[in-house]
Each structure stands twice: as structure tokens, then as C-alpha cells.
Design a protein around this motif. Structure first.
Motif, PDB file in Angstrom:
ATOM      1  N   THR A   1       0.842  -1.182   0.000  1.00  0.00           N
ATOM      2  CA  THR A   1       0.000   0.000   0.000  1.00  0.00           C
ATOM      3  C   THR A   1       0.879   1.234   0.000  1.00  0.00           C
ATOM      4  OG1 THR A   1      -1.759  -1.170   1.152  1.00  0.00           O
ATOM      5  CG2 THR A   1      -1.797   1.222   1.264  1.00  0.00           C
ATOM      6  N   LEU A   2       0.580   2.166  -0.882  1.00  0.00           N
ATOM      7  CA  LEU A   2       1.374   3.374  -1.041  1.00  0.00           C
ATOM      8  C   LEU A   2       0.637   4.568  -0.445  1.00  0.00           C
ATOM      9  CD1 LEU A   2       2.146   2.859  -4.835  1.00  0.00           C
ATOM     10  CD2 LEU A   2       3.621   2.238  -2.904  1.00  0.00           C
ATOM     11  N   VAL A   3       1.370   5.459   0.203  1.00  0.00           N
ATOM     12  CA  VAL A   3       0.811   6.733   0.644  1.00  0.00           C
ATOM     13  C   VAL A   3       0.874   7.669  -0.553  1.00  0.00           C
ATOM     14  CG1 VAL A   3       1.107   8.708   2.176  1.00  0.00           C
ATOM     15  CG2 VAL A   3       1.467   6.386   3.048  1.00  0.00           C
ATOM     16  N   VAL A   4      -0.252   8.305  -0.875  1.00  0.00           N
ATOM     17  CA  VAL A   4      -0.344   9.187  -2.035  1.00  0.00           C
ATOM     18  C   VAL A   4       0.193  10.555  -1.640  1.00  0.00           C
ATOM     19  CG1 VAL A   4      -1.893  10.242  -3.705  1.00  0.00           C
ATOM     20  CG2 VAL A   4      -2.340   7.916  -2.888  1.00  0.00           C
ATOM     21  N   GLU A   5       1.342  10.902  -2.197  1.00  0.00           N
ATOM     22  CA  GLU A   5       1.951  12.203  -1.929  1.00  0.00           C
ATOM     23  C   GLU A   5       1.177  13.293  -2.657  1.00  0.00           C
ATOM     24  OE1 GLU A   5       4.384  12.618   0.237  1.00  0.00           O
ATOM     25  OE2 GLU A   5       4.566  10.470   0.567  1.00  0.00           O
ATOM     26  N   GLY A   6       0.988  14.436  -2.022  1.00  0.00           N
ATOM     27  CA  GLY A   6       0.310  15.557  -2.631  1.00  0.00           C
ATOM     28  C   GLY A   6      -1.204  15.451  -2.661  1.00  0.00           C
ATOM     29  N   ALA A   7      -1.765  14.447  -1.960  1.00  0.00           N
ATOM     30  CA  ALA A   7      -3.226  14.307  -1.922  1.00  0.00           C
ATOM     31  C   ALA A   7      -3.827  15.433  -1.091  1.00  0.00           C
ATOM     32  CB  ALA A   7      -3.593  12.961  -1.310  1.00  0.00           C
ATOM     33  N   ASP A   8      -5.083  15.719  -1.343  1.00  0.00           N
ATOM     34  CA  ASP A   8      -5.780  16.717  -0.534  1.00  0.00           C
ATOM     35  C   ASP A   8      -5.764  16.285   0.925  1.00  0.00           C
ATOM     36  OD1 ASP A   8      -6.439  18.237  -2.746  1.00  0.00           O
ATOM     37  OD2 ASP A   8      -8.408  17.309  -2.986  1.00  0.00           O
ATOM     38  N   PRO A   9      -5.651  17.243   1.834  1.00  0.00           N
ATOM     39  CA  PRO A   9      -5.688  16.881   3.250  1.00  0.00           C
ATOM     40  C   PRO A   9      -7.083  16.390   3.621  1.00  0.00           C
ATOM     41  CG  PRO A   9      -5.688  19.258   2.998  1.00  0.00           C
ATOM     42  CD  PRO A   9      -5.498  18.673   1.624  1.00  0.00           C
ATOM     43  N   PRO A  10      -7.179  15.585   4.682  1.00  0.00           N
ATOM     44  CA  PRO A  10      -8.505  15.132   5.109  1.00  0.00           C
ATOM     45  C   PRO A  10      -9.347  16.323   5.565  1.00  0.00           C
ATOM     46  CG  PRO A  10      -6.818  14.449   6.681  1.00  0.00           C
ATOM     47  CD  PRO A  10      -6.117  15.074   5.526  1.00  0.00           C
ATOM     48  N   PRO A  11     -10.656  16.223   5.426  1.00  0.00           N
ATOM     49  CA  PRO A  11     -11.522  17.325   5.841  1.00  0.00           C
ATOM     50  C   PRO A  11     -11.356  17.640   7.329  1.00  0.00           C
ATOM     51  CG  PRO A  11     -12.771  15.665   4.637  1.00  0.00           C
ATOM     52  CD  PRO A  11     -11.410  15.104   4.877  1.00  0.00           C
ATOM     53  N   PRO A  12     -11.364  18.915   7.698  1.00  0.00           N
ATOM     54  CA  PRO A  12     -11.246  19.275   9.119  1.00  0.00           C
ATOM     55  C   PRO A  12     -12.338  18.635   9.973  1.00  0.00           C
ATOM     56  CG  PRO A  12     -11.120  21.237   7.731  1.00  0.00           C
ATOM     57  CD  PRO A  12     -11.443  20.082   6.833  1.00  0.00           C
ATOM     58  N   GLU A  13     -13.521  18.438   9.408  1.00  0.00           N
ATOM     59  CA  GLU A  13     -14.607  17.807  10.150  1.00  0.00           C
ATOM     60  C   GLU A  13     -14.264  16.366  10.511  1.00  0.00           C
ATOM     61  OE1 GLU A  13     -16.168  20.953   7.401  1.00  0.00           O
ATOM     62  OE2 GLU A  13     -14.970  19.146   7.086  1.00  0.00           O
ATOM     63  N   LEU A  14     -13.555  15.687   9.618  1.00  0.00           N
ATOM     64  CA  LEU A  14     -13.120  14.315   9.902  1.00  0.00           C
ATOM     65  C   LEU A  14     -12.096  14.312  11.034  1.00  0.00           C
ATOM     66  CD1 LEU A  14     -12.997  11.287   9.321  1.00  0.00           C
ATOM     67  CD2 LEU A  14     -11.283  11.792   7.567  1.00  0.00           C
ATOM     68  N   ILE A  15     -11.138  15.214  10.969  1.00  0.00           N
ATOM     69  CA  ILE A  15     -10.123  15.297  12.028  1.00  0.00           C
ATOM     70  C   ILE A  15     -10.795  15.611  13.368  1.00  0.00           C
ATOM     71  CG2 ILE A  15      -8.059  16.536  12.808  1.00  0.00           C
ATOM     72  CD1 ILE A  15      -7.689  14.635  10.353  1.00  0.00           C
ATOM     73  N   ASN A  16     -11.777  16.515  13.360  1.00  0.00           N
ATOM     74  CA  ASN A  16     -12.502  16.838  14.589  1.00  0.00           C
ATOM     75  C   ASN A  16     -13.260  15.624  15.126  1.00  0.00           C
ATOM     76  OD1 ASN A  16     -11.592  19.483  14.503  1.00  0.00           O
ATOM     77  ND2 ASN A  16     -13.423  20.233  13.460  1.00  0.00           N
ATOM     78  N   ALA A  17     -13.869  14.846  14.241  1.00  0.00           N
ATOM     79  CA  ALA A  17     -14.586  13.646  14.670  1.00  0.00           C
ATOM     80  C   ALA A  17     -13.636  12.635  15.291  1.00  0.00           C
ATOM     81  CB  ALA A  17     -15.327  13.028  13.484  1.00  0.00           C
ATOM     82  N   LEU A  18     -12.447  12.497  14.722  1.00  0.00           N
ATOM     83  CA  LEU A  18     -11.463  11.570  15.284  1.00  0.00           C
ATOM     84  C   LEU A  18     -10.954  12.065  16.636  1.00  0.00           C
ATOM     85  CD1 LEU A  18      -9.559  10.665  12.011  1.00  0.00           C
ATOM     86  CD2 LEU A  18     -11.140   9.203  13.304  1.00  0.00           C
ATOM     87  N   GLU A  19     -10.831  13.365  16.801  1.00  0.00           N
ATOM     88  CA  GLU A  19     -10.444  13.919  18.106  1.00  0.00           C
ATOM     89  C   GLU A  19     -11.535  13.652  19.145  1.00  0.00           C
ATOM     90  OE1 GLU A  19      -7.682  15.366  19.530  1.00  0.00           O
ATOM     91  OE2 GLU A  19      -6.764  14.534  17.741  1.00  0.00           O
ATOM     92  N   ARG A  20     -12.800  13.791  18.741  1.00  0.00           N
ATOM     93  CA  ARG A  20     -13.909  13.478  19.656  1.00  0.00           C
ATOM     94  C   ARG A  20     -13.874  12.006  20.050  1.00  0.00           C
ATOM     95  NH1 ARG A  20     -16.647  16.677  16.038  1.00  0.00           N
ATOM     96  NH2 ARG A  20     -17.784  14.925  15.136  1.00  0.00           N
ATOM     97  N   ALA A  21     -13.549  11.144  19.103  1.00  0.00           N
ATOM     98  CA  ALA A  21     -13.448   9.713  19.397  1.00  0.00           C
ATOM     99  C   ALA A  21     -12.353   9.459  20.426  1.00  0.00           C
ATOM    100  CB  ALA A  21     -13.180   8.927  18.118  1.00  0.00           C
ATOM    101  N   LYS A  22     -11.227  10.129  20.281  1.00  0.00           N
ATOM    102  CA  LYS A  22     -10.117   9.950  21.220  1.00  0.00           C
ATOM    103  C   LYS A  22     -10.525  10.356  22.631  1.00  0.00           C
ATOM    104  CE  LYS A  22      -6.472  12.694  21.769  1.00  0.00           C
ATOM    105  NZ  LYS A  22      -5.236  13.434  21.493  1.00  0.00           N
ATOM    106  N   VAL A  23     -11.268  11.431  22.755  1.00  0.00           N
ATOM    107  CA  VAL A  23     -11.719  11.897  24.069  1.00  0.00           C
ATOM    108  C   VAL A  23     -12.749  10.930  24.651  1.00  0.00           C
ATOM    109  CG1 VAL A  23     -13.004  13.745  25.224  1.00  0.00           C
ATOM    110  CG2 VAL A  23     -11.195  14.307  23.596  1.00  0.00           C
ATOM    111  N   ARG A  24     -13.629  10.426  23.806  1.00  0.00           N
ATOM    112  CA  ARG A  24     -14.743   9.587  24.247  1.00  0.00           C
ATOM    113  C   ARG A  24     -14.330   8.151  24.546  1.00  0.00           C
ATOM    114  NH1 ARG A  24     -19.946   9.208  20.457  1.00  0.00           N
ATOM    115  NH2 ARG A  24     -19.911  11.434  20.881  1.00  0.00           N
ATOM    116  N   LEU A  25     -13.364   7.617  23.821  1.00  0.00           N
ATOM    117  CA  LEU A  25     -13.033   6.193  23.890  1.00  0.00           C
ATOM    118  C   LEU A  25     -11.692   5.979  24.579  1.00  0.00           C
ATOM    119  CD1 LEU A  25     -14.073   5.437  20.210  1.00  0.00           C
ATOM    120  CD2 LEU A  25     -15.430   5.004  22.273  1.00  0.00           C
ATOM    121  N   ALA A  26     -11.724   5.371  25.747  1.00  0.00           N
ATOM    122  CA  ALA A  26     -10.495   5.155  26.528  1.00  0.00           C
ATOM    123  C   ALA A  26      -9.512   4.227  25.820  1.00  0.00           C
ATOM    124  CB  ALA A  26     -10.845   4.584  27.898  1.00  0.00           C
ATOM    125  N   GLU A  27     -10.005   3.393  24.907  1.00  0.00           N
ATOM    126  CA  GLU A  27      -9.134   2.449  24.191  1.00  0.00           C
ATOM    127  C   GLU A  27      -8.262   3.125  23.141  1.00  0.00           C
ATOM    128  OE1 GLU A  27     -13.189   0.565  24.944  1.00  0.00           O
ATOM    129  OE2 GLU A  27     -12.473   2.397  24.031  1.00  0.00           O
TER     130      GLU A  27
END
Length: 90
Positions: free
Chosen positions: A1-27
């Protein structure tokens, strides 16, 4: 699997959702998002979300389901992501 260089960054809403998951989920201690492509199985590049685990005995399927419930509304085309896990350091 290759990381695509120069790809669009992930949407800020996605990053925010993942941050909420980190706060909510102790695992979960964190996450990382990259655009990836595996020419042997993929038709187009898509996001891969790496989940960093707090401990080795985490129910990975349940954690992935919980994270995707929060994140899936914010996934860009093609509308899905692979989930990869990284164990806690020893």
C-alpha cells in the motif's frame, strides 16, 4: 500500500470527529489519516485511518465500528476508509 503524496488533506470535520473519538473512547490514544492506494486491490485512492491503541486487549472490531460511526459522515469520495491499528508501545 502506497501513501499518495500531494493528496488533498482530510476534511477538518473528519479530524474533529477523530479527536472526539479519542476523548470519548479510553481504548484510543490517537489517530492518523493518510490517503493511500494499493494498485493490486484498489480502484482509486482513499483514506486510511490509523488508530493508536491504549492497550493490547482492545476489541478492535468494536472500536472500529464506534470510530466509523463518528467519522463516516465526513469521509470524502470515494466515501470509505480503511482502518489500521497500532498497538501501544511496550
Amino acid at each position: 500500500t502506497l501513501v499518495v503524496e500531494g493528496a488533498d488533506p482530510p476534511p477538518p470535520e473528519l479530524i474533529n470527529a477523530l479527536e472526539r473519538a479519542k476523548v470519548r473512547l479510553a481504548e484510543l490514544t490517537g489517530s492518523q489519516v493518510a490517503t493511500t492506494f494499493n494498485p493490486e486491490r484498489d480502484r482509486e485512492p482513499h483514506l486510511t485511518i490509523t488508530l493508536f491503541l491504549a492497550r493490547p486487549d482492545v476489541d478492535r472490531a468494536a472500536l472500529a465500528e464506534e470510530v466509523m460511526e463518528l467519522a463516516s459522515p465526513f469521509l470524502p469520495d470515494p466515501g470509505y476508509a480503511d482502518i489500521v491499528f497500532r498497538d501501544a508501545p511496550n
